[in-house]
Motif scaffolding. Sequence first.
Motif, short mmCIF file in Angstrom:
data_model
loop_
_atom_site.label_atom_id
_atom_site.label_comp_id
_atom_site.label_asym_id
_atom_site.label_seq_id
_atom_site.Cartn_x
_atom_site.Cartn_y
_atom_site.Cartn_z
N UNK A 259 0.88 -1.17 0.05
CA UNK A 259 0.07 -0.09 0.06
C UNK A 259 0.94 1.02 0.01
N UNK A 260 0.24 2.36 -0.42
CA UNK A 260 1.11 3.49 -0.34
C UNK A 260 1.73 3.89 1.04
N UNK A 261 1.04 3.85 1.87
CA UNK A 261 1.33 4.18 3.42
C UNK A 261 2.44 2.93 3.85
N UNK A 262 2.40 1.71 3.62
CA UNK A 262 3.40 0.85 3.92
C UNK A 262 4.81 1.23 3.07
N UNK A 263 4.59 1.40 1.79
CA UNK A 263 5.62 1.98 0.95
C UNK A 263 6.38 2.86 1.52
N UNK A 264 5.94 4.25 1.93
CA UNK A 264 6.42 5.15 2.41
C UNK A 264 7.01 4.91 3.78
N UNK A 265 6.44 4.19 4.69
CA UNK A 265 6.89 3.62 5.92
C UNK A 265 8.26 3.04 5.70
N UNK A 266 8.31 1.95 4.92
CA UNK A 266 9.40 1.14 4.41
C UNK A 266 10.64 1.91 4.23
N UNK A 267 10.04 3.03 3.31
CA UNK A 267 11.35 4.04 2.76
C UNK A 267 11.71 4.90 3.97
N UNK A 268 11.13 5.44 4.87
CA UNK A 268 11.34 6.05 6.07
C UNK A 268 12.41 5.31 6.92
N UNK A 269 11.74 3.85 7.23
CA UNK A 269 12.65 3.20 8.11
C UNK A 269 14.03 2.84 7.37
N UNK A 270 13.97 2.58 6.06
CA UNK A 270 15.27 2.02 5.43
C UNK A 270 16.39 3.37 5.61
N UNK A 271 15.57 4.50 5.34
CA UNK A 271 16.36 5.97 5.37
C UNK A 271 16.98 6.15 6.65
N UNK A 272 16.18 6.07 7.84
CA UNK A 272 16.78 6.15 9.12
C UNK A 272 17.71 5.17 9.60
N UNK A 273 17.45 3.90 9.11
CA UNK A 273 18.41 2.74 9.79
C UNK A 273 19.90 3.02 9.02
N UNK A 274 19.81 3.43 7.61
CA UNK A 274 21.16 3.58 6.98
C UNK A 274 21.70 4.92 7.62
N UNK A 275 21.08 5.88 8.00
CA UNK A 275 21.43 7.04 8.40
C UNK A 275 22.06 6.79 9.95
N UNK A 276 21.47 5.97 10.81
CA UNK A 276 22.15 5.73 11.99
C UNK A 276 23.36 4.68 11.79
N UNK A 277 23.08 3.70 10.97
CA UNK A 277 24.21 2.73 10.85
C UNK A 277 25.38 3.38 10.54
N UNK A 278 25.34 4.35 9.39
CA UNK A 278 26.54 4.89 8.93
C UNK A 278 27.07 5.77 9.90
N UNK A 279 26.48 6.07 11.21
CA UNK A 279 27.17 6.86 12.16
C UNK A 279 27.55 5.87 13.30
N UNK A 280 26.52 4.84 13.37
CA UNK A 280 27.16 4.03 14.62
C UNK A 280 26.50 2.65 14.07
N UNK A 281 27.31 1.86 13.96
CA UNK A 281 27.14 0.20 13.38
C UNK A 281 26.20 -0.54 14.41
N UNK A 282 26.37 0.00 15.79
CA UNK A 282 25.78 -0.83 16.72
C UNK A 282 24.87 0.14 17.66
N UNK A 283 23.93 0.62 17.18
CA UNK A 283 23.42 1.85 17.93
C UNK A 283 22.57 1.22 19.03
N UNK A 284 22.44 2.11 19.89
CA UNK A 284 21.41 1.92 21.35
C UNK A 284 20.17 1.95 20.98
N UNK A 285 19.47 0.92 21.71
CA UNK A 285 18.09 0.96 21.57
C UNK A 285 17.21 2.05 21.67
N UNK A 286 17.67 2.98 22.70
CA UNK A 286 16.92 3.94 22.93
C UNK A 286 17.18 5.18 21.80
#
Length: 152
Positions: free
Chosen positions: A54-81
């Motif tokens: 669905x368009x909402x799920x596709x947008x959420x998937x893109x947001x999740x991927x963008x956030x995870x890639x950004x945080x992983x680039x800064x910290x390969x093992x980020x904290x839960x919080x």
Amino acid sequence: MPLLLAGMMAGCTAPAPVVSGSAPVSSPAPSGTASATAAFSPSAGNPSASASLSPGTAALKQTMETVLKTIAAATPKPAQDALRSQLVSAGIPASAVEVSASKTPTGLDVDAIEAAAKLDKDCVMGEIRDGQVSVSVLPVLASGKCFVGDSR
């Protein structure tokens, strides 16, 4: 003696299930669900996988991927919080976010940290392992959550 140990160890792993000669699959997706993939693998290189979302799920998937890639680039093992905070800051409602533990009970870093965001009957699941990101869409569990067990 080392050959005996190696021979004993060789029989200790169970093979992954194989479906009709295809790649190993962790579990099949229920029919009629919007699932980008049945296994926990990235589907970014598969444009048809996102087409069924669905368009909402596709947008959420893109947001999740963008956030995870950004945080992983800064910290390969980020904290839960920190991971939770970044997902909420990106506009995902806090009530829809689940994040696995980033430390073991003995205080060691986990091998991978997972995050999930629920939208309707879909869970957008993301994982950071060794600085690499994978995102997929799976159905919501019968419990109404994305994770089995403890998460915050």
